[in-house]
Scaffold this active site. Structure first.
Site, PDB file in Angstrom:
ATOM      1  N   CYS A  39       0.846  -1.197   0.000  1.00 36.08           N
ATOM      2  CA  CYS A  39       0.000   0.000   0.000  1.00 36.08           C
ATOM      3  C   CYS A  39       0.884   1.251   0.000  1.00 36.08           C
ATOM      4  O   CYS A  39       2.003   1.237   0.506  1.00 36.08           O
ATOM      5  CB  CYS A  39      -0.901  -0.009   1.227  1.00 36.08           C
ATOM      6  SG  CYS A  39      -2.126   1.322   1.250  1.00 36.08           S
ATOM      7  N   ASP A  41       0.398   3.655   1.800  1.00 37.58           N
ATOM      8  CA  ASP A  41       0.371   4.112   3.196  1.00 37.58           C
ATOM      9  C   ASP A  41       1.791   4.342   3.722  1.00 37.58           C
ATOM     10  O   ASP A  41       2.651   3.459   3.626  1.00 37.58           O
ATOM     11  CB  ASP A  41      -0.346   3.041   4.034  1.00 37.58           C
ATOM     12  CG  ASP A  41      -0.669   3.530   5.434  1.00 37.58           C
ATOM     13  OD1 ASP A  41       0.276   3.880   6.175  1.00 37.58           O
ATOM     14  OD2 ASP A  41      -1.862   3.551   5.779  1.00 37.58           O
ATOM     15  N   ARG A  43       2.998   4.317   6.525  1.00 45.31           N
ATOM     16  CA  ARG A  43       3.429   3.513   7.673  1.00 45.31           C
ATOM     17  C   ARG A  43       3.928   2.127   7.281  1.00 45.31           C
ATOM     18  O   ARG A  43       4.428   1.383   8.117  1.00 45.31           O
ATOM     19  CB  ARG A  43       2.268   3.370   8.656  1.00 45.31           C
ATOM     20  CG  ARG A  43       1.761   4.718   9.186  1.00 45.31           C
ATOM     21  CD  ARG A  43       0.412   4.564   9.865  1.00 45.31           C
ATOM     22  NE  ARG A  43      -0.635   4.162   8.918  1.00 45.31           N
ATOM     23  CZ  ARG A  43      -1.912   3.952   9.248  1.00 45.31           C
ATOM     24  NH1 ARG A  43      -2.293   4.104  10.503  1.00 45.31           N
ATOM     25  NH2 ARG A  43      -2.792   3.597   8.333  1.00 45.31           N
ATOM     26  N   HIS A  98      -2.278  -4.392   5.038  1.00 47.97           N
ATOM     27  CA  HIS A  98      -1.879  -3.965   6.392  1.00 47.97           C
ATOM     28  C   HIS A  98      -3.089  -3.554   7.218  1.00 47.97           C
ATOM     29  O   HIS A  98      -4.138  -3.222   6.681  1.00 47.97           O
ATOM     30  CB  HIS A  98      -0.885  -2.801   6.294  1.00 47.97           C
ATOM     31  CG  HIS A  98      -1.477  -1.533   5.747  1.00 47.97           C
ATOM     32  ND1 HIS A  98      -1.908  -0.503   6.553  1.00 47.97           N
ATOM     33  CD2 HIS A  98      -1.742  -1.141   4.481  1.00 47.97           C
ATOM     34  CE1 HIS A  98      -2.388   0.466   5.801  1.00 47.97           C
ATOM     35  NE2 HIS A  98      -2.307   0.107   4.537  1.00 47.97           N
ATOM     36  N   CYS A 101      -5.891  -0.066   7.072  1.00 43.44           N
ATOM     37  CA  CYS A 101      -5.705   0.460   5.714  1.00 43.44           C
ATOM     38  C   CYS A 101      -6.849   1.437   5.386  1.00 43.44           C
ATOM     39  O   CYS A 101      -8.023   1.080   5.479  1.00 43.44           O
ATOM     40  CB  CYS A 101      -5.692  -0.690   4.703  1.00 43.44           C
ATOM     41  SG  CYS A 101      -5.426  -0.147   2.990  1.00 43.44           S
TER      42      CYS A 101
HETATM   43 ZN    ZN Z   1      -3.414   0.898   2.984  1.00 42.98          ZN
END
Ligand code: ZN
Length: 194
Positions: A39, A41, A43, A98, A101
């Site tokens: 992703c 993302d 993190r 994850h 998300c």
């Molecule tokens: Zn995500």
């Protein structure tokens, strides 16, 4: 806010000098052994999670770690997959979802995405993920797992991937990364804990 320029300066001052031989080799060599699809993302950092050095991981990051199924007239994701598999000959592909998300939360909770039409359109590539999750309830965690398995299925529709799977030169893996614990759950290809 994290200062990007200061980060570059620190990299050049302390990190780069410590790995000079590696970067010299990488100047003319690109032989990653795995493709990591994760992703976007912030993190979820592929090299950190897998403790990979520069040059080891070929990475594609998309919202929701979504891989559209192959279609003629392809896109950037398809081109990157083909390059990794057919040209770089990676032997392993990981699709990594994850916890927490944002993309999967928006789908599971039915968020109003009229103000983000490109996101809404992109998330349609997770329709099969929603369909898989609805069998087991639609918690975000269930949808994250179902999405990983749906995207692995999409991945297998890409001709380069299909060819490598048929030749037994490629392994597909599904992972879910837990942000608060650092745990990585390996899923079987049906999306269940392996
Ligand atoms: Zn995500």
């Amino acid at each position: 806010m994290h200062d990007l320029a200061a980060g570059v300066a620190r990299f050049q001052r302390t990190v780069f000098p410590a790995k000079t031989p590696l970067f010299a080799e990488l100047a003319t060599t690109h032989r990653p052994t795995a493709l990591f699809i994760g992703c976007s993302d912030a993190r979820v950092v592929p090299e950190l999670i897998t403790q990979s050095e520069p040059g080891e991981l070929f990475v594609i990051r998309t919202a929701g770690n979504i891989v559209p199924a192959y279609s003629p007239g392809s896109d950037g994701v398809a081109a990157s997959i083909e390059y990794a598999v057919a040209m770089l000959k990676v032997s392993e592909i990981v699709v990594c979802g994850h916890s927490a998300c944002g993309a999967m939360t928006a789908l599971a909770e039915g968020h109003d995405l009229t103000g983000a039409p490109a996101v809404a359109s992109w998330l349609r590539h997770a329709d099969a993920s929603m369909a898989r999750a609805s069998r087991t309830g639609e918690s975000v965690a269930n949808l994250v797992r179902a999405n990983v398995s749906a995207q692995l299925a999409n991945l297998a529709t890409h001709p380069s991937v299909a060819a490598a799977l048929a030749a037994n030169t490629l392994t597909l893996r599904g992972w879910v990364y837990e942000i608060p614990t650092g745990a990585v759950e390996e899923l079987d290809l049906a999306g269940h804990p392996a």
